[in-house]
Design a protein around this motif. Structure first.
Motif, PDB file in Angstrom:
ATOM      1  N   SER A 263      10.392  -0.198   7.663  1.00  0.00           N
ATOM      2  CA  SER A 263      10.149   0.160   6.271  1.00  0.00           C
ATOM      3  C   SER A 263       8.684   0.521   6.062  1.00  0.00           C
ATOM      4  O   SER A 263       7.800   0.006   6.766  1.00  0.00           O
ATOM      5  N   GLY A 264       8.424   1.373   5.080  1.00  0.00           N
ATOM      6  CA  GLY A 264       7.054   1.717   4.712  1.00  0.00           C
ATOM      7  C   GLY A 264       6.457   0.788   3.678  1.00  0.00           C
ATOM      8  O   GLY A 264       5.345   1.039   3.198  1.00  0.00           O
ATOM      9  N   SER A 265       7.153  -0.282   3.341  1.00  0.00           N
ATOM     10  CA  SER A 265       6.625  -1.233   2.346  1.00  0.00           C
ATOM     11  C   SER A 265       5.256  -1.749   2.777  1.00  0.00           C
ATOM     12  O   SER A 265       5.033  -2.038   3.951  1.00  0.00           O
ATOM     13  N   GLY A 266       4.373  -1.882   1.819  1.00  0.00           N
ATOM     14  CA  GLY A 266       3.046  -2.441   2.087  1.00  0.00           C
ATOM     15  C   GLY A 266       1.935  -1.426   2.143  1.00  0.00           C
ATOM     16  O   GLY A 266       0.770  -1.783   1.986  1.00  0.00           O
ATOM     17  N   GLY A 267       2.256  -0.141   2.371  1.00  0.00           N
ATOM     18  CA  GLY A 267       1.202   0.858   2.452  1.00  0.00           C
ATOM     19  C   GLY A 267       0.377   0.933   1.181  1.00  0.00           C
ATOM     20  O   GLY A 267      -0.865   1.001   1.220  1.00  0.00           O
ATOM     21  N   ASP A 268       1.048   0.913   0.027  1.00  0.00           N
ATOM     22  CA  ASP A 268       0.350   0.968  -1.259  1.00  0.00           C
ATOM     23  C   ASP A 268      -0.487  -0.283  -1.499  1.00  0.00           C
ATOM     24  O   ASP A 268      -1.533  -0.230  -2.146  1.00  0.00           O
ATOM     25  N   ASP A 269      -0.039  -1.412  -0.977  1.00  0.00           N
ATOM     26  CA  ASP A 269      -0.674  -2.693  -1.246  1.00  0.00           C
ATOM     27  C   ASP A 269      -1.858  -2.968  -0.326  1.00  0.00           C
ATOM     28  O   ASP A 269      -2.692  -3.816  -0.617  1.00  0.00           O
ATOM     29  N   VAL A 270      -1.920  -2.251   0.788  1.00  0.00           N
ATOM     30  CA  VAL A 270      -3.004  -2.434   1.752  1.00  0.00           C
ATOM     31  C   VAL A 270      -4.066  -1.346   1.602  1.00  0.00           C
ATOM     32  O   VAL A 270      -5.270  -1.620   1.663  1.00  0.00           O
TER      33      VAL A 270
ATOM     34  N   PRO B 231       5.749  -2.674   9.297  1.00  0.00           N
ATOM     35  CA  PRO B 231       4.548  -2.500  10.133  1.00  0.00           C
ATOM     36  C   PRO B 231       3.234  -2.501   9.368  1.00  0.00           C
ATOM     37  O   PRO B 231       2.199  -2.895   9.925  1.00  0.00           O
ATOM     38  N   PHE B 232       3.216  -2.049   8.117  1.00  0.00           N
ATOM     39  CA  PHE B 232       1.964  -2.040   7.368  1.00  0.00           C
ATOM     40  C   PHE B 232       1.412  -3.444   7.145  1.00  0.00           C
ATOM     41  O   PHE B 232       0.233  -3.595   6.790  1.00  0.00           O
ATOM     42  N   LEU B 233       2.238  -4.459   7.353  1.00  0.00           N
ATOM     43  CA  LEU B 233       1.788  -5.836   7.148  1.00  0.00           C
ATOM     44  C   LEU B 233       1.460  -6.540   8.454  1.00  0.00           C
ATOM     45  O   LEU B 233       1.305  -7.767   8.488  1.00  0.00           O
TER      46      LEU B 233
END
Length: 637
Positions: free
Chosen positions: A365-372, A509-511
């Motif tokens: 998932s691409g989750s976390g990109g905005d938060d990082v 992966p963004f996390l």
């Protein structure tokens, strides 16, 4: 990736089996129970087999000595390196699962082992010699772990619904959490709708001794912003690409085929671009084909997803949905365990179900990109804070007043109201307001008999986090709140619950902790530059993705809720928010709810998400507070 449950204390026979049955969808491949009634300990496990598909991965699992027993949910991406280290130290391992690696590492190093795990996990380890229980949750809270104190002991589980099988659960409604769900659409921190149920904080362990004594410890802290002033533009771009590539490669580890979400946005497209480098098969990707959308409310993702798939040479599987999906909202509330008023979770569930129908058990998932790396409108608003503070107080007050009187129902009018309304606030109060869909004072006013302190108590976790974080950079302070609360308690909660409801593990992966540590050293100007969010990430992806994907307009992973509230959700709202229903529940003020409905329908306020939150809370109460015990679930096929 699995479901776990456990008890420590004196509980009726059959309790642990009933808890496990309520987690069946999380683990369709295997299940098991460990119970020592003399010691007052019991574990249940439901298995989704991802690594070591053989019976050697069965849980609950005991170590070679028989002293330690584990039940564990998640994946450890560096388990191979840790396994090699353990073998070199002379420890004997019987299988090839990451579960056994955790167990043997703990036997070797105790709770220091938790900090060495690069992965997502919630776990319990029983030490039969010391009569001691250890619970732990991964540093970013990707995997949930709910705790409930009862008159006869402690119960814990991957999902709150499993706790309903435990006698003596305190089902008193937590009004502070109710205010938070109305204001934020989620409850930040440890609170849930039940006063008797809390969430174990991410990156912490809990130790319970035989005599009942408790101790807690923290093994992971989200990296704090400490900018590397010497970092160049080139280093920021190259470092972002390298860290993300390593994270994606690390999270491809599996003994089953791995697929990916692909919305056509920057974050999911970046993950897919790097994942295909390590996929032995043509990467299977999944997206939503939403039909019948409202152009003012949504940007159509599908053309971008198809463009990205064609460019990257991956298979794209589409699932067509429309407004009829609104009828599934009631079931969604039960799936999520918490009354999150975000129908975007329906998209996640649809994609996970589609992936599972194609034999895919793991999705990136691409989750976390905005938060990082920044990505939300509130990050651009935070960038203006210093300029706003320089305005005279009367001017700011006037702008705030004007924000509450912007006419129109268009998306631009809604955004202008959202931007201007907090202008009269000072500093952190203004920053905190960016996270509230509904001002917490207005949320508290909907609650019958609410105390004057309720709004402040609901806001306190975020206030405490900001108070402990250095002043001066409001963008980084906003990212801190994203990572601590919006990401964990909103996005990751619904991602875990919807994925597992379909028997699919979702990885983020963004996390990756190394990537997050690098991002914490990156000067803010490389994240948000010239009004462009995720600037370094966009530059890093230019060799991999078309520019129209990289620089496309930002869109949420959502549905046209405002249109749904006038169509598919209208009959449900009429039932759930009728004066009779509201009065019978006794939680909200019927007059205040009716006024919000009337103002929303007249276009005086944009109360659609607030109304959905009220509906979600009523549905949640019916499923969790009113029922004695849900029916056991059927495992996914």
């Amino acid at each position: 990736m699995c479901g776990i449950a456990g008890l420590v204390g004196r509980f009726p026979p059959g309790t642990i089996g009933a808890m496990g049955a309520l987690l069946a969808r999380r683990g369709p491949d295997d299940h098991g129970v460990f119970e020592d009634r003399d010691a007052g300990i019991a574990f249940a496990h439901r298995r989704l087999a991802i690594i070591d598909l053989s019976p050697a991965g069965h849980q609950p699992m005991a170590d070679g000595s028989g002293r330690y027993t584990i039940t564990y949910n998640g994946e450890i991406y560096n388990y191979r390196e840790l396994r090699a280290e353990l073998i070199a130290r002379g420890r004997q391992l019987r299988g090839h699962s990451d579960t056994e690696v955790i167990l043997e590492l703990f036997a070797d190093q105790g709770p220091d082992a938790f900090a060495r795990l690069n992965g997502i996990f919630a776990l319990a380890i029983w030490d039969s010699t010391a009569r001691r229980l250890w619970l732990a949750r991964d540093g970013m809270g990707v995997k949930p772990l709910y705790l409930a104190e009862t008159p006869t002991g402690l119960a814990f589980a991957s999902e709150l619904k499993a706790l309903l099988a435990v006698p003596g659960i305190d089902r008193t409604i937590d009004r502070i959490a109710v205010a938070a769900y109305l204001g934020y659409l989620y409850s930040p921190g440890e609170r849930t709708m039940f006063e008797g149920v809390r969430k174990l904080a991410p990156g912490t362990w809990l130790k319970i001794e035989a005599d009942g004594r408790r101790a807690t410890g923290q093994f992971f802290t989200i990296p704090a912003y400490v900018p590397d002033a010497a970092m160049s533009v080139e280093q920021a771009i190259a470092g972002t690409e390298a860290a993300l590539r390593t994270a994606v490669k690390r999270q491809m580890v599996a003994d089953v085929q791995v697929g990916a979400f692909l919305s056509g946005g920057l974050d999911s497209s970046a993950i897919v671009a790097l994942a295909r480098e390590h996929s032995p098969d043509k990467l299977a990707c999944f997206t939503i084909d939403y039909r019948g959308g409202d152009d003012d409310e949504m940007i159509d993702d599908l053309p971008y997803a198809r463009r990205a798939a064609q460019h990257l040479g991956v298979d794209l599987h589409e699932i067509a949905v429309d407004s009829s999906m609104a009828t599934e909202f009631e079931a969604l509330v039960y799936t999520l365990d918490e009354p999150q008023a975000d129908p975007a979770a329906l998209n996640s569930l649809k994609i996970a179900s589609l992936a599972r129908s194609h034999g895919i058990k793991v999705l990136l998932s691409g989750s976390g990109g905005d938060d990082v790396f920044t990505g939300y409108r509130r990050h651009r608003a935070a960038a203006l804070d210093a300029r706003i503070d320089r305005l005279p107080a009367p001017v700011r007050s006037m702008l705030g007043w004007a924000g509450g009187h912007v006419p129109g129902k268009s998306a631009n009018a809604r955004r202008l109201r959202k931007l201007l309304s907090p202008m009269g606030e000072d500093g952190d109060a203004r920053l905190l307001s960016y996270f509230e869909w509904l001002r917490l004072e207005d949320a508290a006013a909907l609650i019958a008999g609410a105390s004057p302190s309720l709004a402040g108590e609901a806001r306190q976790p975020m206030i405490d986090t900001l108070a402990a974080y250095p002043q001066g950079n409001q963008i980084e302070r906003a990212l801190r709140l994203e990572q601590h609360y919006f990401l964990i308690d909103h996005n990751l909660n619904y991602t875990d619950k919807t994925g597992m409801a379909a028997g699919v593990e979702v990885r983020v992966p963004f996390l990756d902790p190394d990537l997050m540590a690098f991002a914490a050293t990156m000067p803010t100007e490389f994240k948000l530059r010239g009004g462009e969010t995720k600037w370094a990430l966009r530059k890093a992806m230019e060799p991999h993705l078309p520019r129209d994907i990289i620089y496309r307009p930002k869109t949420g992973f959502g549905v046209p809720l405002r249109a749904w509230m006038k169509s598919g959700l209208q009959p449900m709202m009429a039932d759930l928010l009728s004066p009779t229903t509201v009065e019978r529940r006794g939680l909200f003020d019927p007059g205040a709810v009716a006024a919000l409905r009337a103002a929303t329908e007249a276009g005086r306020v944009d109360g659609h998400y607030s109304l959905l939150a009220l509906m979600a809370i009523e549905l949640w109460c019916r499923a969790f507070a009113d029922r004695a015990l849900p029916k056991p679930e059927s495992a996914a096929a």
